[in-house]
Enzyme design. Structure first.
Site, PDB file in Angstrom:
ATOM      1  N   TYR A 249      -0.287   3.080  -4.907  1.00  0.00           N
ATOM      2  CA  TYR A 249      -1.412   2.179  -4.613  1.00  0.00           C
ATOM      3  C   TYR A 249      -1.245   0.847  -5.342  1.00  0.00           C
ATOM      4  O   TYR A 249      -1.400  -0.230  -4.752  1.00  0.00           O
ATOM      5  CB  TYR A 249      -2.706   2.876  -5.036  1.00  0.00           C
ATOM      6  CG  TYR A 249      -3.988   2.181  -4.623  1.00  0.00           C
ATOM      7  CD1 TYR A 249      -4.550   2.399  -3.370  1.00  0.00           C
ATOM      8  CD2 TYR A 249      -4.652   1.331  -5.501  1.00  0.00           C
ATOM      9  CE1 TYR A 249      -5.748   1.779  -3.001  1.00  0.00           C
ATOM     10  CE2 TYR A 249      -5.845   0.716  -5.144  1.00  0.00           C
ATOM     11  CZ  TYR A 249      -6.389   0.941  -3.896  1.00  0.00           C
ATOM     12  OH  TYR A 249      -7.572   0.330  -3.531  1.00  0.00           O
TER      13      TYR A 249
ATOM     14  N   SER B 105      -7.102  -5.263  -4.346  1.00  0.00           N
ATOM     15  CA  SER B 105      -7.854  -4.449  -5.312  1.00  0.00           C
ATOM     16  C   SER B 105      -7.620  -5.060  -6.685  1.00  0.00           C
ATOM     17  O   SER B 105      -6.651  -5.822  -6.869  1.00  0.00           O
ATOM     18  CB  SER B 105      -7.311  -3.022  -5.288  1.00  0.00           C
ATOM     19  OG  SER B 105      -7.743  -2.285  -6.419  1.00  0.00           O
TER      20      SER B 105
HETATM   21  P1  NAD Z   1     -12.672   4.121   3.277  1.00  0.00           P
HETATM   22  O1  NAD Z   1     -11.900   5.377   3.057  1.00  0.00           O
HETATM   23  O2  NAD Z   1     -14.161   4.186   3.302  1.00  0.00           O
HETATM   24  O3  NAD Z   1     -12.171   3.410   4.615  1.00  0.00           O
HETATM   25  C1  NAD Z   1     -10.807   3.294   4.933  1.00  0.00           C
HETATM   26  C2  NAD Z   1     -10.647   2.956   6.401  1.00  0.00           C
HETATM   27  O4  NAD Z   1      -9.244   2.887   6.713  1.00  0.00           O
HETATM   28  C3  NAD Z   1     -11.250   4.007   7.348  1.00  0.00           C
HETATM   29  O5  NAD Z   1     -11.896   3.383   8.427  1.00  0.00           O
HETATM   30  C4  NAD Z   1     -10.023   4.766   7.836  1.00  0.00           C
HETATM   31  O6  NAD Z   1     -10.181   5.356   9.125  1.00  0.00           O
HETATM   32  C5  NAD Z   1      -8.985   3.650   7.886  1.00  0.00           C
HETATM   33  N1  NAD Z   1      -7.632   4.178   7.859  1.00  0.00           N
HETATM   34  C6  NAD Z   1      -7.051   4.936   6.895  1.00  0.00           C
HETATM   35  N2  NAD Z   1      -5.824   5.325   7.279  1.00  0.00           N
HETATM   36  C7  NAD Z   1      -5.609   4.789   8.506  1.00  0.00           C
HETATM   37  C8  NAD Z   1      -4.525   4.823   9.435  1.00  0.00           C
HETATM   38  N3  NAD Z   1      -3.391   5.498   9.191  1.00  0.00           N
HETATM   39  N4  NAD Z   1      -4.668   4.171  10.602  1.00  0.00           N
HETATM   40  C9  NAD Z   1      -5.808   3.515  10.880  1.00  0.00           C
HETATM   41  N5  NAD Z   1      -6.852   3.429  10.052  1.00  0.00           N
HETATM   42  C10 NAD Z   1      -6.754   4.073   8.875  1.00  0.00           C
HETATM   43  O7  NAD Z   1     -12.157   3.129   2.138  1.00  0.00           O
HETATM   44  P2  NAD Z   1     -12.835   1.863   1.391  1.00  0.00           P
HETATM   45  O8  NAD Z   1     -13.159   2.282   0.025  1.00  0.00           O
HETATM   46  O9  NAD Z   1     -13.857   1.214   2.229  1.00  0.00           O
HETATM   47  O10 NAD Z   1     -11.554   0.922   1.253  1.00  0.00           O
HETATM   48  C11 NAD Z   1     -11.311  -0.205   2.071  1.00  0.00           C
HETATM   49  C12 NAD Z   1     -10.257  -1.075   1.401  1.00  0.00           C
HETATM   50  O11 NAD Z   1     -10.747  -1.540   0.134  1.00  0.00           O
HETATM   51  C13 NAD Z   1      -8.948  -0.328   1.093  1.00  0.00           C
HETATM   52  O12 NAD Z   1      -7.845  -1.173   1.332  1.00  0.00           O
HETATM   53  C14 NAD Z   1      -9.070  -0.036  -0.385  1.00  0.00           C
HETATM   54  O13 NAD Z   1      -7.819   0.117  -1.003  1.00  0.00           O
HETATM   55  C15 NAD Z   1      -9.797  -1.279  -0.867  1.00  0.00           C
HETATM   56  N6  NAD Z   1     -10.480  -1.100  -2.138  1.00  0.00           N
HETATM   57  C16 NAD Z   1     -11.413  -0.119  -2.299  1.00  0.00           C
HETATM   58  C17 NAD Z   1     -12.039   0.015  -3.527  1.00  0.00           C
HETATM   59  C18 NAD Z   1     -13.051   1.077  -3.761  1.00  0.00           C
HETATM   60  O14 NAD Z   1     -13.410   1.275  -4.937  1.00  0.00           O
HETATM   61  N7  NAD Z   1     -13.571   1.748  -2.746  1.00  0.00           N
HETATM   62  C19 NAD Z   1     -11.726  -0.862  -4.582  1.00  0.00           C
HETATM   63  C20 NAD Z   1     -10.774  -1.854  -4.372  1.00  0.00           C
HETATM   64  C21 NAD Z   1     -10.157  -1.969  -3.145  1.00  0.00           C
END
Ligand code: NAD
Length: 256
Positions: free
Chosen positions: A151, A138
Protein backbone atom coordinates in the site's frame (compact mmCIF):
# COMPACT_ATOMS: atom_id res chain seq x y z
CA UNK A 1 -23.42 21.47 -20.79
CA UNK A 2 -22.57 20.42 -17.27
CA UNK A 3 -19.20 18.83 -16.68
CA UNK A 4 -18.71 15.07 -16.35
CA UNK A 5 -16.68 13.30 -13.72
CA UNK A 6 -15.57 9.68 -13.59
CA UNK A 7 -14.92 8.57 -10.02
CA UNK A 8 -13.46 5.10 -9.60
CA UNK A 9 -14.67 3.19 -6.56
CA UNK A 10 -17.59 5.57 -6.10
CA UNK A 11 -20.17 3.04 -4.94
CA UNK A 12 -18.59 2.90 -1.46
CA UNK A 13 -16.80 5.02 1.15
CA UNK A 14 -14.85 8.12 0.14
CA UNK A 15 -15.73 7.81 -3.57
CA UNK A 16 -19.44 7.76 -2.80
CA UNK A 17 -19.04 10.87 -0.63
CA UNK A 18 -17.16 12.65 -3.42
CA UNK A 19 -19.80 11.62 -5.98
CA UNK A 20 -22.59 12.94 -3.77
CA UNK A 21 -21.01 16.40 -3.41
CA UNK A 22 -20.21 16.59 -7.13
CA UNK A 23 -23.80 15.62 -8.01
CA UNK A 24 -25.08 18.27 -5.59
CA UNK A 25 -22.94 20.77 -7.51
CA UNK A 26 -24.44 19.81 -10.88
CA UNK A 27 -21.78 17.46 -12.25
CA UNK A 28 -22.78 14.44 -14.33
CA UNK A 29 -21.34 11.39 -12.62
CA UNK A 30 -19.95 8.12 -13.94
CA UNK A 31 -20.21 5.83 -10.93
CA UNK A 32 -17.89 2.88 -10.73
CA UNK A 33 -17.22 0.07 -8.27
CA UNK A 34 -17.80 -3.57 -7.53
CA UNK A 35 -20.66 -3.16 -5.03
CA UNK A 36 -23.71 -5.20 -6.04
CA UNK A 37 -26.06 -2.20 -5.65
CA UNK A 38 -23.86 0.11 -7.79
CA UNK A 39 -26.44 0.72 -10.53
CA UNK A 40 -29.09 1.52 -7.92
CA UNK A 41 -26.78 3.99 -6.12
CA UNK A 42 -26.07 5.74 -9.44
CA UNK A 43 -29.73 6.10 -10.38
CA UNK A 44 -30.82 7.20 -6.88
CA UNK A 45 -28.20 9.96 -6.72
CA UNK A 46 -28.98 10.99 -10.28
CA UNK A 47 -32.67 11.33 -9.42
CA UNK A 48 -32.05 13.10 -6.13
CA UNK A 49 -29.83 15.82 -7.61
CA UNK A 50 -31.33 15.81 -11.12
CA UNK A 51 -28.07 15.03 -12.89
CA UNK A 52 -27.21 12.43 -15.50
CA UNK A 53 -25.38 9.40 -14.12
CA UNK A 54 -23.90 6.17 -15.45
CA UNK A 55 -22.49 3.10 -13.77
CA UNK A 56 -19.77 0.58 -14.55
CA UNK A 57 -18.30 -2.33 -12.62
CA UNK A 58 -15.11 -2.48 -14.72
CA UNK A 59 -12.42 -4.53 -13.01
CA UNK A 60 -9.42 -2.30 -12.38
CA UNK A 61 -7.12 -5.33 -12.57
CA UNK A 62 -7.76 -5.31 -16.33
CA UNK A 63 -6.17 -2.44 -18.29
CA UNK A 64 -8.49 -2.96 -21.29
CA UNK A 65 -11.51 -2.70 -18.97
CA UNK A 66 -10.16 0.59 -17.61
CA UNK A 67 -9.83 2.02 -21.12
CA UNK A 68 -13.40 0.86 -21.80
CA UNK A 69 -14.56 2.55 -18.58
CA UNK A 70 -13.26 5.90 -19.85
CA UNK A 71 -14.83 5.31 -23.29
CA UNK A 72 -18.15 4.42 -21.62
CA UNK A 73 -17.99 7.65 -19.60
CA UNK A 74 -17.60 9.69 -22.78
CA UNK A 75 -20.30 7.80 -24.68
CA UNK A 76 -22.82 7.90 -21.81
CA UNK A 77 -22.16 11.40 -20.45
CA UNK A 78 -20.75 13.19 -23.50
CA UNK A 79 -17.31 14.03 -22.08
CA UNK A 80 -14.77 13.30 -19.39
CA UNK A 81 -13.75 16.56 -17.72
CA UNK A 82 -12.70 15.33 -14.30
CA UNK A 83 -11.11 11.98 -13.44
CA UNK A 84 -10.96 11.03 -9.80
CA UNK A 85 -8.81 7.95 -9.25
CA UNK A 86 -10.17 6.84 -5.91
CA UNK A 87 -10.59 3.05 -5.88
CA UNK A 88 -8.15 1.24 -3.67
CA UNK A 89 -7.65 -1.81 -1.52
CA UNK A 90 -5.52 -2.62 1.50
CA UNK A 91 -3.78 -5.68 2.91
CA UNK A 92 -1.82 -5.69 6.13
CA UNK A 93 0.98 -8.19 6.77
CA UNK A 94 4.64 -8.33 7.73
CA UNK A 95 6.89 -8.41 4.63
CA UNK A 96 8.05 -11.98 5.07
CA UNK A 97 4.49 -13.31 5.09
CA UNK A 98 3.04 -10.88 2.53
CA UNK A 99 1.37 -12.99 -0.19
CA UNK A 100 2.86 -12.13 -3.62
CA UNK A 101 -0.56 -12.13 -5.26
CA UNK A 102 -1.85 -9.53 -2.76
CA UNK A 103 1.25 -7.39 -3.30
CA UNK A 104 0.68 -7.45 -7.06
CA UNK A 105 -3.06 -6.81 -6.72
CA UNK A 106 -2.51 -3.72 -4.57
CA UNK A 107 0.08 -2.29 -6.96
CA UNK A 108 -2.30 -2.98 -9.89
CA UNK A 109 -5.44 -1.43 -8.37
CA UNK A 110 -3.94 1.36 -6.26
CA UNK A 111 -1.24 2.51 -8.70
CA UNK A 112 -1.32 1.00 -12.20
CA UNK A 113 -5.05 1.69 -12.65
CA UNK A 114 -4.39 5.40 -12.03
CA UNK A 115 -2.02 5.40 -14.99
CA UNK A 116 -4.33 3.47 -17.33
CA UNK A 117 -7.35 5.66 -16.53
CA UNK A 118 -5.43 8.90 -17.00
CA UNK A 119 -3.85 7.59 -20.19
CA UNK A 120 -7.27 6.78 -21.66
CA UNK A 121 -8.74 10.15 -20.59
CA UNK A 122 -5.74 12.13 -21.82
CA UNK A 123 -6.72 12.54 -25.50
CA UNK A 124 -10.18 13.86 -24.56
CA UNK A 125 -8.83 16.30 -21.98
CA UNK A 126 -6.09 17.49 -24.34
CA UNK A 127 -8.57 18.02 -27.18
CA UNK A 128 -11.01 20.03 -25.04
CA UNK A 129 -8.17 21.91 -23.31
CA UNK A 130 -9.63 21.09 -19.93
CA UNK A 131 -8.87 18.25 -17.61
CA UNK A 132 -8.76 17.77 -13.87
CA UNK A 133 -7.10 14.62 -12.54
CA UNK A 134 -7.45 14.07 -8.82
CA UNK A 135 -5.70 11.07 -7.32
CA UNK A 136 -6.75 9.86 -3.90
CA UNK A 137 -3.42 8.80 -2.46
CA UNK A 138 -3.03 8.66 1.33
CA UNK A 139 -0.86 9.95 4.13
CA UNK A 140 0.84 6.65 3.28
CA UNK A 141 1.83 8.32 -0.01
CA UNK A 142 4.25 10.46 2.00
CA UNK A 143 4.79 8.49 5.21
CA UNK A 144 5.29 4.78 5.97
CA UNK A 145 3.79 2.41 8.49
CA UNK A 146 4.89 -1.12 9.19
CA UNK A 147 2.98 -4.08 7.66
CA UNK A 148 1.78 -2.00 4.67
CA UNK A 149 4.59 -2.52 2.17
CA UNK A 150 2.39 -2.82 -0.93
CA UNK A 151 0.00 0.00 0.00
CA UNK A 152 2.75 2.46 0.97
CA UNK A 153 4.67 1.67 -2.25
CA UNK A 154 1.59 2.13 -4.44
CA UNK A 155 0.51 5.35 -2.73
CA UNK A 156 4.02 6.85 -2.95
CA UNK A 157 3.97 5.87 -6.63
CA UNK A 158 0.69 7.72 -7.12
CA UNK A 159 2.19 10.91 -5.63
CA UNK A 160 5.09 10.69 -8.11
CA UNK A 161 2.79 9.96 -11.04
CA UNK A 162 0.59 12.92 -10.07
CA UNK A 163 3.59 15.23 -10.53
CA UNK A 164 4.49 13.83 -13.96
CA UNK A 165 0.89 14.24 -15.12
CA UNK A 166 0.95 17.85 -13.90
CA UNK A 167 4.06 18.59 -15.97
CA UNK A 168 2.80 16.87 -19.13
CA UNK A 169 -0.71 18.28 -18.73
CA UNK A 170 0.28 21.92 -18.18
CA UNK A 171 0.21 22.99 -21.86
CA UNK A 172 -3.37 21.67 -22.19
CA UNK A 173 -4.98 22.96 -18.98
CA UNK A 174 -4.89 19.43 -17.58
CA UNK A 175 -4.12 19.65 -13.88
CA UNK A 176 -3.19 16.76 -11.62
CA UNK A 177 -3.17 16.72 -7.83
CA UNK A 178 -3.08 14.17 -5.05
CA UNK A 179 -5.16 14.18 -1.89
CA UNK A 180 -3.54 12.39 1.03
CA UNK A 181 -6.01 11.62 3.82
CA UNK A 182 -5.30 10.19 7.24
CA UNK A 183 -7.79 7.62 8.54
CA UNK A 184 -11.36 7.80 7.26
CA UNK A 185 -13.97 5.45 8.68
CA UNK A 186 -15.03 3.45 5.60
CA UNK A 187 -15.41 -0.28 4.81
CA UNK A 188 -11.69 -0.33 3.87
CA UNK A 189 -10.74 0.82 7.37
CA UNK A 190 -13.23 -1.44 9.13
CA UNK A 191 -11.37 -4.37 7.50
CA UNK A 192 -8.01 -2.94 8.54
CA UNK A 193 -9.08 -2.65 12.15
CA UNK A 194 -9.63 -6.40 12.11
CA UNK A 195 -6.34 -7.11 10.25
CA UNK A 196 -4.29 -4.83 12.51
CA UNK A 197 -5.81 -6.44 15.58
CA UNK A 198 -4.56 -9.78 14.28
CA UNK A 199 -1.10 -8.54 13.22
CA UNK A 200 -0.45 -6.73 16.51
CA UNK A 201 -2.37 -9.13 18.78
CA UNK A 202 -4.59 -6.32 20.10
CA UNK A 203 -8.32 -5.84 20.62
CA UNK A 204 -10.15 -3.72 18.00
CA UNK A 205 -10.56 -0.85 20.50
CA UNK A 206 -6.84 -0.95 21.26
CA UNK A 207 -6.08 -0.74 17.51
CA UNK A 208 -7.98 2.56 17.28
CA UNK A 209 -6.31 4.01 20.35
CA UNK A 210 -2.78 2.62 20.03
CA UNK A 211 -2.27 2.39 16.27
CA UNK A 212 -4.73 4.10 13.96
CA UNK A 213 -5.15 7.51 15.48
CA UNK A 214 -1.87 7.61 17.39
CA UNK A 215 0.01 9.40 14.59
CA UNK A 216 -2.68 12.04 14.04
CA UNK A 217 -2.47 15.15 16.25
CA UNK A 218 -6.26 15.45 15.88
CA UNK A 219 -7.54 12.14 17.25
CA UNK A 220 -10.53 11.94 14.92
CA UNK A 221 -11.26 10.17 11.68
CA UNK A 222 -11.06 12.51 8.65
CA UNK A 223 -14.60 13.39 7.50
CA UNK A 224 -15.40 12.18 3.97
CA UNK A 225 -16.98 15.58 3.28
CA UNK A 226 -13.62 17.34 3.80
CA UNK A 227 -12.01 15.18 1.12
CA UNK A 228 -14.99 15.69 -1.19
CA UNK A 229 -14.88 19.49 -0.81
CA UNK A 230 -11.14 19.53 -1.49
CA UNK A 231 -11.76 17.51 -4.66
CA UNK A 232 -14.50 19.93 -5.71
CA UNK A 233 -12.11 22.87 -5.35
CA UNK A 234 -9.42 21.11 -7.40
CA UNK A 235 -11.93 20.29 -10.14
CA UNK A 236 -13.04 23.89 -10.60
CA UNK A 237 -12.56 26.28 -13.51
CA UNK A 238 -10.29 28.51 -11.41
CA UNK A 239 -7.95 25.72 -10.30
CA UNK A 240 -5.78 25.95 -13.44
CA UNK A 241 -2.62 26.84 -11.52
CA UNK A 242 -3.17 24.37 -8.71
CA UNK A 243 -1.26 21.42 -10.11
CA UNK A 244 1.38 18.90 -9.15
CA UNK A 245 0.50 19.32 -5.49
CA UNK A 246 -0.08 16.95 -2.65
CA UNK A 247 -2.81 17.97 -0.22
CA UNK A 248 -2.66 16.32 3.17
CA UNK A 249 -5.88 16.02 5.14
CA UNK A 250 -4.35 14.00 7.90
CA UNK A 251 -5.15 15.58 11.26
CA UNK A 252 -1.54 16.79 11.53
CA UNK A 253 0.03 13.34 11.05
CA UNK A 254 2.63 14.54 8.52
CA UNK A 255 3.34 17.76 10.45
CA UNK A 256 5.57 15.65 12.69
P1 NAD B 1 -13.81 1.40 0.15
O1 NAD B 1 -13.38 0.00 0.39
O2 NAD B 1 -14.99 1.94 0.89
O3 NAD B 1 -14.06 1.62 -1.42
C1 NAD B 1 -13.18 1.13 -2.39
C2 NAD B 1 -13.85 1.12 -3.74
O4 NAD B 1 -12.94 0.57 -4.71
C3 NAD B 1 -15.12 0.26 -3.80
O5 NAD B 1 -16.12 0.89 -4.55
C4 NAD B 1 -14.64 -1.00 -4.52
O6 NAD B 1 -15.67 -1.69 -5.23
C5 NAD B 1 -13.62 -0.42 -5.48
N1 NAD B 1 -12.68 -1.43 -5.95
C6 NAD B 1 -11.83 -2.18 -5.20
N2 NAD B 1 -11.21 -3.08 -5.97
C7 NAD B 1 -11.65 -2.89 -7.24
C8 NAD B 1 -11.38 -3.51 -8.50
N3 NAD B 1 -10.52 -4.53 -8.62
N4 NAD B 1 -12.04 -3.06 -9.58
C9 NAD B 1 -12.93 -2.06 -9.47
N5 NAD B 1 -13.22 -1.43 -8.33
C10 NAD B 1 -12.59 -1.85 -7.22
O7 NAD B 1 -12.51 2.29 0.42
P2 NAD B 1 -12.30 3.82 0.88
O8 NAD B 1 -11.83 3.80 2.27
O9 NAD B 1 -13.44 4.67 0.49
O10 NAD B 1 -11.02 4.18 0.00
C11 NAD B 1 -11.06 4.97 -1.18
C12 NAD B 1 -9.65 5.44 -1.50
O11 NAD B 1 -9.17 6.27 -0.43
C13 NAD B 1 -8.63 4.30 -1.63
O12 NAD B 1 -7.73 4.58 -2.68
C14 NAD B 1 -7.91 4.34 -0.31
O13 NAD B 1 -6.61 3.80 -0.39
C15 NAD B 1 -7.90 5.83 -0.02
N6 NAD B 1 -7.70 6.15 1.38
C16 NAD B 1 -8.55 5.67 2.34
C17 NAD B 1 -8.33 6.00 3.66
C18 NAD B 1 -9.21 5.49 4.74
O14 NAD B 1 -8.83 5.65 5.92
N7 NAD B 1 -10.37 4.92 4.45
C19 NAD B 1 -7.26 6.85 4.01
C20 NAD B 1 -6.43 7.32 3.01
C21 NAD B 1 -6.66 6.98 1.69
Amino acid sequence: MSKSVLITGSTSGIGLGIATIFAKNGYQIMFHGLEANGAEIASNIGEKFKVKTGYSNANLLDSAAITQLVEDTVSQLGSIDVLINNAGIQYVSPIEDFPNEMYEKIIAINMNAVFYAAKAAWKYMKEQKFGRIINISSVHGIRASEFKSAYVSAKHGVVGMTKVMALEGAPYNITSNAICPGYVRTPLVENQIKDQAKAHALSEDEVLEKIMLIKQAVKEFIPIEAIAEMALLLAGEHATTITGSTFTLDGGWSAQ
